[in-house]
Design a protein around this motif. Structure first.
Motif, short mmCIF file in Angstrom:
data_model
loop_
_atom_site.label_atom_id
_atom_site.label_comp_id
_atom_site.label_asym_id
_atom_site.label_seq_id
_atom_site.Cartn_x
_atom_site.Cartn_y
_atom_site.Cartn_z
N LEU A 121 0.82 -1.21 0.00
CA LEU A 121 0.00 0.00 0.00
C LEU A 121 0.85 1.26 0.00
O LEU A 121 1.95 1.28 0.58
CB LEU A 121 -0.89 0.03 1.25
N ARG A 122 0.35 2.31 -0.61
CA ARG A 122 0.92 3.65 -0.45
C ARG A 122 -0.04 4.42 0.45
O ARG A 122 -1.22 4.60 0.12
CB ARG A 122 1.10 4.36 -1.79
N VAL A 123 0.46 4.85 1.60
CA VAL A 123 -0.37 5.56 2.57
C VAL A 123 0.07 7.02 2.61
O VAL A 123 1.22 7.32 2.96
CB VAL A 123 -0.26 4.92 3.97
N LYS A 124 -0.83 7.89 2.25
CA LYS A 124 -0.55 9.33 2.26
C LYS A 124 -0.95 9.90 3.61
O LYS A 124 -2.02 9.61 4.14
CB LYS A 124 -1.30 10.01 1.12
N LEU A 125 -0.04 10.72 4.16
CA LEU A 125 -0.19 11.23 5.52
C LEU A 125 -0.30 12.74 5.53
O LEU A 125 0.20 13.42 4.63
CB LEU A 125 1.01 10.81 6.38
N SER A 126 -0.94 13.25 6.55
CA SER A 126 -0.88 14.68 6.85
C SER A 126 -0.47 14.84 8.31
O SER A 126 -0.62 13.91 9.11
CB SER A 126 -2.23 15.36 6.57
N ASN A 127 0.08 16.01 8.63
CA ASN A 127 0.63 16.27 9.97
C ASN A 127 1.75 15.30 10.32
O ASN A 127 1.92 14.90 11.48
CB ASN A 127 -0.46 16.19 11.05
N ALA A 128 2.51 14.91 9.29
CA ALA A 128 3.64 14.00 9.50
C ALA A 128 4.88 14.58 8.83
O ALA A 128 4.81 15.51 8.03
CB ALA A 128 3.32 12.63 8.92
N ALA A 129 6.02 14.00 9.18
CA ALA A 129 7.29 14.49 8.64
C ALA A 129 7.47 14.13 7.16
O ALA A 129 8.32 14.69 6.48
CB ALA A 129 8.46 13.93 9.45
N VAL A 130 6.67 13.18 6.68
CA VAL A 130 6.75 12.75 5.27
C VAL A 130 5.36 12.78 4.66
O VAL A 130 4.34 12.70 5.38
CB VAL A 130 7.35 11.34 5.15
N GLU A 131 5.31 12.90 3.34
CA GLU A 131 4.03 12.97 2.65
C GLU A 131 3.36 11.60 2.53
O GLU A 131 2.13 11.50 2.57
CB GLU A 131 4.21 13.56 1.26
N SER A 132 4.17 10.56 2.35
CA SER A 132 3.60 9.23 2.18
C SER A 132 4.63 8.18 2.56
O SER A 132 5.84 8.44 2.59
CB SER A 132 3.14 9.01 0.73
N VAL A 133 4.14 6.98 2.85
CA VAL A 133 4.99 5.83 3.14
C VAL A 133 4.44 4.63 2.38
O VAL A 133 3.30 4.62 1.91
CB VAL A 133 5.03 5.51 4.66
N ILE A 134 5.28 3.62 2.26
CA ILE A 134 4.87 2.33 1.71
C ILE A 134 4.66 1.36 2.85
O ILE A 134 5.51 1.23 3.74
CB ILE A 134 5.92 1.78 0.73
N VAL A 135 3.52 0.70 2.84
CA VAL A 135 3.20 -0.28 3.87
C VAL A 135 3.10 -1.66 3.23
O VAL A 135 2.35 -1.86 2.26
CB VAL A 135 1.86 0.06 4.57
N LYS A 136 3.88 -2.59 3.75
CA LYS A 136 3.75 -3.99 3.35
C LYS A 136 3.03 -4.70 4.48
O LYS A 136 3.56 -4.82 5.60
CB LYS A 136 5.13 -4.61 3.09
N TYR A 137 1.81 -5.11 4.19
CA TYR A 137 0.96 -5.75 5.20
C TYR A 137 0.81 -7.22 4.85
O TYR A 137 0.32 -7.55 3.77
CB TYR A 137 -0.40 -5.06 5.26
#
Length: 321
Positions: free
Chosen positions: A38-54
């Protein structure tokens, strides 16, 4: 798309509870539906998005080639444990570009790996067939990776890297109808594993597991990282490129070994780089034969069982007693 509780809690542990999940995009399902990338887009975080392997074992396992068994399930589960160990213990020290690991977490039968999104650093996957420049960038990545990890113990990784390793594929070996290659499987395996110049290999170095930008390549998907001779990775990379480019096979090998020698001189000035290159080059045909052995048991009609792979396997067999 909903995130699992484990994924959310791990994200909060890394970035703080002030973050918000802005969007979740499915990149792809994992092999045999063992989870999602998954690509998870974040707000109020130090990065815009992360990759999640679930990762989670499905209630009903359906292998694309029909190879569902307890052994297959345990192999895949170990591959995710290995990948977690790679990102935790090795990735931060790796000079070849890889994604930063933020965290990995396992609870009961679920595992989550949180990785930096390489797209934020302008890396992108192939959108069409690879060209010569991209192949050379991937080969350069492998050369640096193999040189840096020469004679490094693959602790917590696969003792022998690669998803087609003989010891992990007894069912596929039993299914083979090519008796000549089947009878030589152990000899080929020993040639590769007894070479005195062992390194850590990626283990699934197909072009689809590389991302590219103007400055070069980065690699992803370290489920089958472990010990081995680097030429196994080179073989798999070349096996995945467009057949039209195979006419320059010798040129690609020359390029890899030129880069390997250069990196070996940098990382291991006391080691005879020419000797390493000589040994690994001599094993190229046997790396192909080892891979063809796996394919002939796993998927006898696979498109990689083509004129080139079969011919080079015959050459390898002709040199065995």
């Amino acid at each position: 798309m909903n995130l699992s509780d484990l994924t959310r809690s791990t994200l909060y542990q890394v970035f703080g509870k002030q973050i918000q999940i802005a969007d979740v995009v499915l990149i792809q399902s994992l092999w045999s539906d063992f989870g999602q990338l998954l690509r998870v887009k974040l707000s109020n975080a130090a990065v815009e998005s992360v990759i999640v392997k679930y990762i989670k074992v499905p209630n009903e396992i359906s292998h694309p080639k029909g190879w569902q068994s307890d052994l297959s399930t345990q192999r895949k589960l170990k591959s995710y444990q290995v990948e977690s160990a790679w990102y935790q213990d090795f990735s931060a020290l790796c000079d070849s570009p890889v994604a930063k690991s933020y965290a990995s977490n396992t609870v009961n039968n679920e595992t989550v790996i949180i990785l930096a999104d390489l797209a934020c650093s302008d890396y992108a996957p192939l959108s069409c067939d690879a060209n010569e420049w991209q192949i050379k960038q991937a080969l350069n990545w492998l050369a640096q990776f193999h040189a840096q990890h020469l004679q490094v113990c693959p602790q917590k990784l696969w003792q022998t890297g690669s998803y087609w390793h003989l010891a992990t594929r007894p069912d596929e070996l039993a299914a083979m109808t090519d008796l000549t290659l089947k009878e030589q499987a152990n000899n080929i395996n020993e040639l590769l594993n007894q070479c005195e110049y062992q390194s850590i290999i990626h283990g699934d170095a197909k072009l689809a597991n590389f991302l590219f930008k103007d400055e070069g390549a980065a690699a992803v998907d370290f489920q089958y990282v472990g010990g081995g001779v680097g030429i196994k990775d080179v073989m798999l990379l070349l096996s995945s490129m467009p057949q039209a480019l195979m006419k320059n096979e010798v040129g690609y090998l020359d390029y890899y070994f030129t880069q390997l020698a250069r990196y070996l001189s940098h990382y291991h000035a006391h080691i005879d780089a020419e000797e390493v290159c000589k040994h690994w080059h001599s094993l190229y045909k046997f790396a192909w034969a080892d891979f063809v052995r796996f394919l002939k048991g796993w998927s006898p009609n696979h498109f990689k069982l083509n004129q080139h792979s079969l011919a080079i396997t015959e050459l390898a067999l002709s040199e065995l007693p």
